[in-house]
Write a protein that holds these residues in place. Structure first.
Motif, PDB file in Angstrom:
ATOM      1  N   ASP A 276     -36.937-120.285 -42.757  1.00 13.54           N
ATOM      2  CA  ASP A 276     -37.678-120.161 -41.502  1.00 13.54           C
ATOM      3  C   ASP A 276     -36.679-119.811 -40.404  1.00 13.54           C
ATOM      4  O   ASP A 276     -35.863-120.643 -39.997  1.00 13.54           O
ATOM      5  CB  ASP A 276     -38.387-121.480 -41.173  1.00 13.54           C
ATOM      6  CG  ASP A 276     -39.359-121.353 -40.003  1.00 13.54           C
ATOM      7  OD1 ASP A 276     -39.040-120.638 -39.042  1.00 13.54           O
ATOM      8  OD2 ASP A 276     -40.436-121.984 -40.056  1.00 13.54           O
ATOM      9  N   SER A 277     -36.746-118.569 -39.919  1.00 19.01           N
ATOM     10  CA  SER A 277     -35.769-118.101 -38.939  1.00 19.01           C
ATOM     11  C   SER A 277     -35.970-118.736 -37.571  1.00 19.01           C
ATOM     12  O   SER A 277     -35.011-118.886 -36.808  1.00 19.01           O
ATOM     13  CB  SER A 277     -35.859-116.574 -38.818  1.00 19.01           C
ATOM     14  OG  SER A 277     -37.163-116.181 -38.422  1.00 19.01           O
ATOM     15  N   ALA A 299     -29.259-123.345 -39.787  1.00 21.03           N
ATOM     16  CA  ALA A 299     -28.782-122.695 -38.567  1.00 21.03           C
ATOM     17  C   ALA A 299     -29.917-121.855 -38.019  1.00 21.03           C
ATOM     18  O   ALA A 299     -30.773-121.384 -38.784  1.00 21.03           O
ATOM     19  CB  ALA A 299     -27.561-121.813 -38.848  1.00 21.03           C
ATOM     20  N   PRO A 300     -29.973-121.636 -36.708  1.00 22.71           N
ATOM     21  CA  PRO A 300     -31.006-120.758 -36.151  1.00 22.71           C
ATOM     22  C   PRO A 300     -30.931-119.369 -36.776  1.00 22.71           C
ATOM     23  O   PRO A 300     -29.849-118.859 -37.062  1.00 22.71           O
ATOM     24  CB  PRO A 300     -30.653-120.711 -34.655  1.00 22.71           C
ATOM     25  CG  PRO A 300     -29.884-121.965 -34.411  1.00 22.71           C
ATOM     26  CD  PRO A 300     -29.117-122.224 -35.671  1.00 22.71           C
ATOM     27  N   GLY A 318     -27.968-116.482 -41.899  1.00 23.62           N
ATOM     28  CA  GLY A 318     -28.726-116.182 -40.691  1.00 23.62           C
ATOM     29  C   GLY A 318     -28.070-116.775 -39.463  1.00 23.62           C
ATOM     30  O   GLY A 318     -27.377-117.793 -39.540  1.00 23.62           O
ATOM     31  N   GLY A 319     -28.266-116.114 -38.330  1.00 21.03           N
ATOM     32  CA  GLY A 319     -27.695-116.620 -37.086  1.00 21.03           C
ATOM     33  C   GLY A 319     -26.189-116.664 -37.082  1.00 21.03           C
ATOM     34  O   GLY A 319     -25.582-117.505 -36.406  1.00 21.03           O
ATOM     35  N   PRO A 344     -27.358-111.255 -41.716  1.00 28.45           N
ATOM     36  CA  PRO A 344     -27.022-110.212 -42.685  1.00 28.45           C
ATOM     37  C   PRO A 344     -28.022-110.147 -43.831  1.00 28.45           C
ATOM     38  O   PRO A 344     -28.786-111.084 -44.076  1.00 28.45           O
ATOM     39  CB  PRO A 344     -25.641-110.634 -43.176  1.00 28.45           C
ATOM     40  CG  PRO A 344     -25.632-112.117 -43.031  1.00 28.45           C
ATOM     41  CD  PRO A 344     -26.431-112.395 -41.792  1.00 28.45           C
ATOM     42  N   ILE A 345     -27.994-109.031 -44.536  1.00 31.59           N
ATOM     43  CA  ILE A 345     -28.860-108.798 -45.684  1.00 31.59           C
ATOM     44  C   ILE A 345     -28.124-109.240 -46.942  1.00 31.59           C
ATOM     45  O   ILE A 345     -27.054-108.703 -47.257  1.00 31.59           O
ATOM     46  CB  ILE A 345     -29.209-107.305 -45.801  1.00 31.59           C
ATOM     47  CG1 ILE A 345     -29.842-106.798 -44.497  1.00 31.59           C
ATOM     48  CG2 ILE A 345     -30.126-107.051 -46.992  1.00 31.59           C
ATOM     49  CD1 ILE A 345     -29.827-105.285 -44.380  1.00 31.59           C
ATOM     50  N   PRO A 346     -28.646-110.203 -47.708  1.00 29.51           N
ATOM     51  CA  PRO A 346     -27.974-110.589 -48.952  1.00 29.51           C
ATOM     52  C   PRO A 346     -28.130-109.506 -50.019  1.00 29.51           C
ATOM     53  O   PRO A 346     -29.196-108.922 -50.169  1.00 29.51           O
ATOM     54  CB  PRO A 346     -28.711-111.872 -49.377  1.00 29.51           C
ATOM     55  CG  PRO A 346     -29.477-112.315 -48.171  1.00 29.51           C
ATOM     56  CD  PRO A 346     -29.795-111.068 -47.419  1.00 29.51           C
TER      57      PRO A 346
END
Length: 406
Positions: A276-277, A299-300, A318-319, A344-346
């Motif tokens: 959840d971003s 993390a946010p 993320g974040g 980033p994109i995994p």
């Protein structure tokens, strides 16, 4: 670990439309897409996955396509090996028919996919898809990749060998491509039309559709493969699809403001970890009761998820942070800063489990140590990056999505 419950409703939803069954060739399937060779395939060698069965599967009588797993001698069983979901995705456990493929990073930017050697960081080829791709998805049998594009609604087969040609399949509003564990069907999430399309995994011809109560963007499967669990970011909801009955069998409404995204099944199959971003972490969803059990703050901006090779940790990116969540304790054990910040994109964990590949949309592809979080190597790629996939990766087969393997 902080815990907050959500409102759960596991009863089947009343569907406003009956199950739609549609047969026939899709319009627009005749557009050829040229392939630019990566320089590692022998002349005349067919693109992997564009014809013929995988070596470890038995062809069905009178068919050139392979049997689904468990359907013949040498087939791959659907039930997880070794007692947990990722027992066949450990270090070095590349499927026999994929071992001849050299590891490559496939980086999507605009209508191109750059092919990069992860050892030398040299671009060894370029593929042309004809339209911007947003995800790169390994096929169920690992023998090709599918490039998917949300904006233009496309599915394009790309292969790691030779200058062959694939054909674009029109799939309006595609947000995710998945494969059932038995290999019989491809499942295409269509956010715009709020449905899950059931398609042939080779030709991508649509055979049925399941209406959804919300616009699904990500998914994963239950341990026994009987249900597809999807997330709907804009609705703040999670929906479960009964694959045999082709109907929605349950929904969960998360607390106000939640925005669920990518998700992963726990190794023992009892929980789904849902990123959840907005809330900045992962929701814990009981896979059996289909109810929210709690929340782990990472993390946010938490978005990208990857499973470690030993299946003991979940990596959450993320974040500008990469957090490692221990599956046993359900707690964050590490938080490491990432270059460039953002989300980033995994692209996947290396076969030996030592590195996680990530892509900053601004043009940086890099690997971080799964032990220390330190950047091990990096390379700049021109253009704005939309997708990254390390291929092949360990596993008996691919379930598609953002890197689901069993």
């Amino acid at each position: 670990m902080g815990c907050r419950g959500g409102r759960s409703r596991a009863a089947a939803l009343p569907l406003t439309a009956a199950l739609a069954l549609t047969c026939g060739v899709l319009a627009g399937c005749e557009s050829p897409v040229p392939f630019y060779p990566p320089g590692e395939g022998a002349p005349g060698r067919p693109v992997v996955g564009l014809g013929g069965p995988a070596p470890y599967l038995s062809p069905r009588p009178g068919s050139a396509t392979p049997d689904p797993p468990g359907g013949g001698d040498g087939g791959v069983p659907v039930a997880p090996a070794g007692g947990h979901a990722y027992a066949a995705t450990g270090p070095g456990m590349i499927a026999p028919h994929a071992r001849s493929m050299p590891p490559r990073l496939y980086v999507a930017h605009g209508p191109f996919i750059d092919v990069i050697d992860p050892d030398t960081l040299q671009i060894v080829g370029r593929l042309y898809t004809g339209a911007p791709a947003s995800r790169l998805v390994p096929s169920w049998d690992l023998r090709r990749l599918w490039a998917t594009g949300r904006t233009h609604g496309m599915l394009v087969p790309v292969g790691p060998h030779g200058p062959e040609r694939g054909r674009t399949v029109n799939a309006t509003g595609t947000t995710g491509l998945y494969f059932t564990p038995d290999g019989r069907n491809a499942l295409v999430l269509s956010r715009r039309s709020r449905r899950v399309d059931v398609r042939d995994p080779d030709t991508m011809r649509r055979s049925a559709s399941v209406p959804m109560p919300c616009a699904a963007g990500h998914a994963d499967f239950t341990l026994d493969g009987s249900s597809l669990v999807t997330t709907c970011a804009s609705a703040g909801a999670i929906a479960r699809v009964d694959l045999a009955g082709r109907r929605v069998s349950g929904t969960i409404r998360l607390p106000d403001g939640a925005r669920p995204g990518d998700l992963r099944l726990s190794p023992d199959g009892t929980l789904f970890y849902v990123a959840d971003s907005v809330k900045g972490g992962v929701w814990l969803v009981d896979a059996g009761r289909f109810a929210v059990l709690g929340f782990v703050r990472t993390a946010p901006g938490a978005r990208g998820l990857s499973i470690g090779r030993n299946a003991r940790r979940l990596f959450v990116a993320g974040g500008g942070i990469l957090a490692a969540v221990d599956f046993g304790t359900r707690r964050v054990t590490s938080r490491w800063p990432l270059p460039g910040g953002g989300s980033p994109i995994p692209g996947g964990v290396s076969s030996d489990g030592t590195a996680l590949w990530l892509a900053d949309p601004a043009g940086l592809v890099y690997a971080v140590s799964t032990r220390t979080g330190r950047v091990l190597r990096k390379v700049r790629v021109a253009g704005r990056l939309a997708g990254l996939r390390l291929h092949p990766q360990p596993g008996r087969y691919s379930l598609g999505g953002t890197g689901l393997f069993r």
